[in-house]
Design an enzyme around this catalytic site. Structure first.
Site, PDB file in Angstrom:
ATOM      1  N   CYS A   1      37.023  32.275  39.950  1.00 29.17           N
ATOM      2  CA  CYS A   1      37.725  33.095  40.942  1.00 29.17           C
ATOM      3  C   CYS A   1      36.706  33.960  41.675  1.00 29.17           C
ATOM      4  O   CYS A   1      36.009  34.762  41.048  1.00 29.17           O
ATOM      5  CB  CYS A   1      38.790  33.967  40.283  1.00 29.17           C
ATOM      6  SG  CYS A   1      39.577  35.041  41.516  1.00 29.17           S
TER       7      CYS A   1
ATOM      8  N   ASN B   1      41.633  33.965  51.042  1.00 30.37           N
ATOM      9  CA  ASN B   1      42.484  34.772  50.173  1.00 30.37           C
ATOM     10  C   ASN B   1      41.624  35.687  49.329  1.00 30.37           C
ATOM     11  O   ASN B   1      40.480  35.373  48.998  1.00 30.37           O
ATOM     12  CB  ASN B   1      43.395  33.889  49.295  1.00 30.37           C
ATOM     13  CG  ASN B   1      42.746  33.511  47.985  1.00 30.37           C
ATOM     14  OD1 ASN B   1      42.708  34.303  47.050  1.00 30.37           O
ATOM     15  ND2 ASN B   1      42.192  32.307  47.920  1.00 30.37           N
TER      16      ASN B   1
ATOM     17  N   GLY C   1      40.820  21.071  50.589  1.00 28.40           N
ATOM     18  CA  GLY C   1      41.041  20.500  51.924  1.00 28.40           C
ATOM     19  C   GLY C   1      41.784  19.181  51.945  1.00 28.40           C
ATOM     20  O   GLY C   1      41.696  18.435  52.921  1.00 28.40           O
TER      21      GLY C   1
END
Ligand code: SIN
Length: 305
Positions: free
Chosen positions: A130, A69, A244
């Site tokens: 981020c 993303n 995950g």
């Protein structure tokens, strides 16, 4: 039935399952799939002081084992979050973590100061990591002194629990964990996404407009587990594992590695109801193992062969 509740950083959560920031909107969007009461806590998408349009498209790209993303912290800004999201959560029985982002340490502190008075917010998650802003340089997540100062600035303006969300894109995550602990964090979320990219060789185009993005999903689990363990063995504050996690067994593995709770993110894209299904699955796993309480598992990794 086994007790799934966990206690850490002054919080008591009905189970160790949290939504990962950015994967559940602000929570409201997903309430048709998972009732708020089913979760240990809801974590909001990162909120920033000013509205952000985010990065150019394409900004999501599927890969062999997960996805990339490059959202770029799109959100409507703090004023809108206060007026719409927080207003609608006034009588909620859900535990809300608000994830905050900033361009400078001062902006992080300003965000926390403005949100400190809202009883709906149980804790702050401080997004130091981020990978899709500031050119992927991760200024708050890679330099221990900056990470410490940023958390210290937030600590100075709030008594609410603070969780620092760290990046796996560093050499020694334990050093960053120690820095945020020194800055006054009550806990750590380990970890955000790995920097990655994908290419279509036929078109010669990258999967993401900005080429690089954050890689999440099944493929990152071993890295995330290692990072969570590195953090857990470096600091005394609790760790929330992230990366995950798709199954009840994954959840329990992170707890054994030293996490007090976990966040589920990418898995919710393939099954948005997963967070509501996991408590019953965890109960049956604990019953199989003869355990009465999930807390008994935390940090029980056996290193002898
Ligand atoms: C993004 O909005 O780009 C993802 C958020 C993050 O990875 O922290």
């Amino acid at each position: 039935m086994a007790d799934l509740s966990v206690r850490f950083a002054g919080l008591e959560l009905k189970n160790p399952l949290l939504s990962a920031s950015g994967t559940f909107g602000h929570g409201l969007e997903m309430s048709g799939f998972v009732p708020p009461a089913a979760l240990g806590a809801w974590v909001s998408k990162t909120v920033t002081l000013e509205p952000r349009h985010g990065n150019p498209a394409p900004r999501i790209c599927e890969t062999e084992a997960g996805f990339l993303n490059s959202i770029g912290l799109e959100n409507r800004g703090l004023a809108d979050y206060e007026a719409t999201v927080l207003a609608s959560l006034e009588n909620t029985d859900a535990v809300i973590f608000t994830n905050i982002g900033g361009r400078t340490p001062e902006e992080f502190a300003e965000m926390a100061a403005r949100l400190d008075g809202y009883d709906q917010i149980s804790a702050f998650e401080v997004n130091l990591s981020c990978p899709n802003v500031q050119g992927g340089k991760l200024p708050f997540a890679t330099d221990p002194a900056t990470a410490e100062a940023t958390i210290a600035g937030v600590r100075a303006v709030t008594k609410k629990p603070i969780f620092a969300k760290l990046s796996p894109n560093v050499a020694f995550i334990g050093e960053i964990a120690k820095a945020v602990e020194a800055g006054g964090a009550d806990g750590i979320t380990a970890v955000n996404t790995l920097l990655g990219m994908s290419v279509d060789w036929r078109t010669r185009k990258p999967g993401l407009a900005l080429v690089m993005g954050g890689y999440s999903g099944l493929g990152i689990k071993p890295v995330a587990l290692r990072c969570a363990w590195n953090c857990a063995t470096s600091v005394k504050i609790p760790i929330i594992g992230c990366g995950g996690i798709f199954t009840a067994d994954d959840v329990l593995e992170f707890l054994v590695a030293g996490c007090s709770a976990v966040q589920i993110g990418t898995a919710s894209f393939s099954n948005p109801a997963l967070l509501g299904e996991l408590p019953a699955l965890l109960e049956s796993r604990l019953a199989e193992a003869g355990l009465n309480s999930i807390q008994e598992l935390i940090g029980t990794l056996r290193r002898e062969s």
